[in-house]
Write a protein that holds these residues in place. Structure first.
Motif, PDB file in Angstrom:
ATOM      1  N   GLY A  15       0.728  -0.839   0.204  1.00  0.00           N
ATOM      2  CA  GLY A  15       0.282   0.025   0.372  1.00  0.00           C
ATOM      3  C   GLY A  15       0.634   1.068   0.035  1.00  0.00           C
ATOM      4  O   GLY A  15       0.263   1.753   0.209  1.00  0.00           O
ATOM      5  N   LEU A  16       1.949   1.479   0.387  1.00  0.00           N
ATOM      6  CA  LEU A  16       3.025   2.557   0.210  1.00  0.00           C
ATOM      7  C   LEU A  16       3.814   2.835  -0.790  1.00  0.00           C
ATOM      8  O   LEU A  16       4.548   1.674  -2.006  1.00  0.00           O
ATOM      9  CB  LEU A  16       4.117   2.445   1.261  1.00  0.00           C
ATOM     10  CG  LEU A  16       3.352   2.330   2.682  1.00  0.00           C
ATOM     11  CD1 LEU A  16       4.157   2.169   3.706  1.00  0.00           C
ATOM     12  CD2 LEU A  16       1.858   3.662   2.672  1.00  0.00           C
ATOM     13  N   VAL A  17       3.583   3.801  -1.469  1.00  0.00           N
ATOM     14  CA  VAL A  17       5.062   3.445  -3.227  1.00  0.00           C
ATOM     15  C   VAL A  17       5.682   5.124  -2.480  1.00  0.00           C
ATOM     16  O   VAL A  17       5.595   6.026  -1.757  1.00  0.00           O
ATOM     17  CB  VAL A  17       4.286   3.889  -3.518  1.00  0.00           C
ATOM     18  CG1 VAL A  17       3.389   3.115  -4.449  1.00  0.00           C
ATOM     19  CG2 VAL A  17       3.331   5.333  -3.784  1.00  0.00           C
ATOM     20  N   GLU A  18       6.789   5.371  -3.287  1.00  0.00           N
ATOM     21  CA  GLU A  18       7.844   6.449  -3.010  1.00  0.00           C
ATOM     22  C   GLU A  18       7.811   6.484  -4.572  1.00  0.00           C
ATOM     23  O   GLU A  18       7.990   6.984  -5.150  1.00  0.00           O
ATOM     24  CB  GLU A  18       9.220   5.334  -2.822  1.00  0.00           C
ATOM     25  CG  GLU A  18      10.434   7.010  -2.502  1.00  0.00           C
ATOM     26  CD  GLU A  18      11.399   6.338  -2.563  1.00  0.00           C
ATOM     27  OE1 GLU A  18      11.810   6.001  -1.059  1.00  0.00           O
ATOM     28  OE2 GLU A  18      12.043   6.411  -3.644  1.00  0.00           O
ATOM     29  N   ARG A  53      -2.018   3.080  -0.444  1.00  0.00           N
ATOM     30  CA  ARG A  53      -3.080   4.267   0.786  1.00  0.00           C
ATOM     31  C   ARG A  53      -1.886   5.278   0.901  1.00  0.00           C
ATOM     32  O   ARG A  53      -2.818   6.443   1.715  1.00  0.00           O
ATOM     33  CB  ARG A  53      -2.755   3.044   1.597  1.00  0.00           C
ATOM     34  CG  ARG A  53      -3.777   1.714   1.529  1.00  0.00           C
ATOM     35  CD  ARG A  53      -3.568   0.807   2.880  1.00  0.00           C
ATOM     36  NE  ARG A  53      -2.176   0.741   3.730  1.00  0.00           N
ATOM     37  CZ  ARG A  53      -1.872  -0.001   4.636  1.00  0.00           C
ATOM     38  NH1 ARG A  53      -2.415   0.641   5.087  1.00  0.00           N
ATOM     39  NH2 ARG A  53      -0.267   0.301   4.955  1.00  0.00           N
ATOM     40  N   GLY A  54      -0.206   5.192   0.503  1.00  0.00           N
ATOM     41  CA  GLY A  54      -0.007   5.791   0.767  1.00  0.00           C
ATOM     42  C   GLY A  54       1.425   6.639  -0.219  1.00  0.00           C
ATOM     43  O   GLY A  54       1.737   5.330  -0.627  1.00  0.00           O
ATOM     44  N   VAL A  55       1.743   8.261   0.118  1.00  0.00           N
ATOM     45  CA  VAL A  55       2.708   7.912  -0.880  1.00  0.00           C
ATOM     46  C   VAL A  55       4.183   9.273   0.139  1.00  0.00           C
ATOM     47  O   VAL A  55       3.806   9.498   0.384  1.00  0.00           O
ATOM     48  CB  VAL A  55       2.273   8.705  -1.607  1.00  0.00           C
ATOM     49  CG1 VAL A  55       3.423   9.620  -2.566  1.00  0.00           C
ATOM     50  CG2 VAL A  55       1.031   8.621  -2.948  1.00  0.00           C
ATOM     51  N   GLN A  56       5.545   8.509  -0.391  1.00  0.00           N
ATOM     52  CA  GLN A  56       6.561   8.808   0.275  1.00  0.00           C
ATOM     53  C   GLN A  56       7.483  10.131  -0.324  1.00  0.00           C
ATOM     54  O   GLN A  56       7.200   9.680  -1.494  1.00  0.00           O
ATOM     55  CB  GLN A  56       7.150   8.079   0.839  1.00  0.00           C
ATOM     56  CG  GLN A  56       9.065   8.736   1.709  1.00  0.00           C
ATOM     57  CD  GLN A  56       9.433   7.171   1.970  1.00  0.00           C
ATOM     58  OE1 GLN A  56       9.093   6.984   2.825  1.00  0.00           O
ATOM     59  NE2 GLN A  56      10.982   7.761   1.704  1.00  0.00           N
ATOM     60  N   VAL A  57       7.135  11.043  -0.193  1.00  0.00           N
ATOM     61  CA  VAL A  57       7.990  12.011  -1.582  1.00  0.00           C
ATOM     62  C   VAL A  57       8.801  12.073  -0.677  1.00  0.00           C
ATOM     63  O   VAL A  57       9.369  12.514   0.137  1.00  0.00           O
ATOM     64  CB  VAL A  57       6.842  13.085  -1.799  1.00  0.00           C
ATOM     65  CG1 VAL A  57       8.118  14.169  -2.394  1.00  0.00           C
ATOM     66  CG2 VAL A  57       5.703  12.886  -1.991  1.00  0.00           C
ATOM     67  N   VAL A  58      10.249  12.054  -2.042  1.00  0.00           N
ATOM     68  CA  VAL A  58      11.652  12.161  -1.333  1.00  0.00           C
ATOM     69  C   VAL A  58      12.606  12.565  -2.719  1.00  0.00           C
ATOM     70  O   VAL A  58      12.557  12.825  -4.157  1.00  0.00           O
ATOM     71  CB  VAL A  58      12.556  10.668  -1.465  1.00  0.00           C
ATOM     72  CG1 VAL A  58      13.910  10.466  -1.278  1.00  0.00           C
ATOM     73  CG2 VAL A  58      11.866   9.549  -0.349  1.00  0.00           C
ATOM     74  N   GLN A  59      13.703  13.530  -2.440  1.00  0.00           N
ATOM     75  CA  GLN A  59      13.954  14.533  -3.532  1.00  0.00           C
ATOM     76  C   GLN A  59      15.925  13.628  -3.490  1.00  0.00           C
ATOM     77  O   GLN A  59      16.055  13.817  -2.207  1.00  0.00           O
ATOM     78  CB  GLN A  59      13.904  15.721  -3.164  1.00  0.00           C
ATOM     79  CG  GLN A  59      15.435  16.242  -4.288  1.00  0.00           C
ATOM     80  CD  GLN A  59      14.938  17.878  -4.135  1.00  0.00           C
ATOM     81  OE1 GLN A  59      14.165  18.554  -3.512  1.00  0.00           O
ATOM     82  NE2 GLN A  59      15.960  18.349  -4.522  1.00  0.00           N
ATOM     83  N   ALA A  60      16.062  13.166  -4.489  1.00  0.00           N
ATOM     84  CA  ALA A  60      17.734  12.674  -3.975  1.00  0.00           C
ATOM     85  C   ALA A  60      17.856  13.238  -4.890  1.00  0.00           C
ATOM     86  O   ALA A  60      17.700  14.336  -5.747  1.00  0.00           O
ATOM     87  CB  ALA A  60      17.713  11.174  -4.937  1.00  0.00           C
TER      88      ALA A  60
END
Length: 60
Positions: A15-18, A53-60
């Motif tokens: 349920g989680l994506v990045e 169900r949720g999104v994790q936002v990352v700046q690499a």
């Protein structure tokens, strides 16, 4: 899930994506027309995925 030149969407766990901002081959990330278009595509794909169900936002 999604692989662009500036944005990638990767499954993490159930349920989680990045959503990762990481301009391929560049030292810096740019918020240009290509990135905006990829962001639109990525968010449409995430919204259409019933299991997310949720999104994790990352700046690499």
């Amino acid at each position: 899930m999604f692989q662009g030149e500036s944005i990638r969407v990767l499954p993490l766990s159930e349920g989680l994506v990045e959503l990762r901002f990481d301009r391929h081959g560049e030292a810096i990330n740019k918020l240009d027309a290509r990135t905006i278009d990829e962001f639109r595509q990525a968010t449409l794909l995430i919204a259409a995925s019933s299991g997310v169900r949720g999104v994790q936002v990352v700046q690499a």
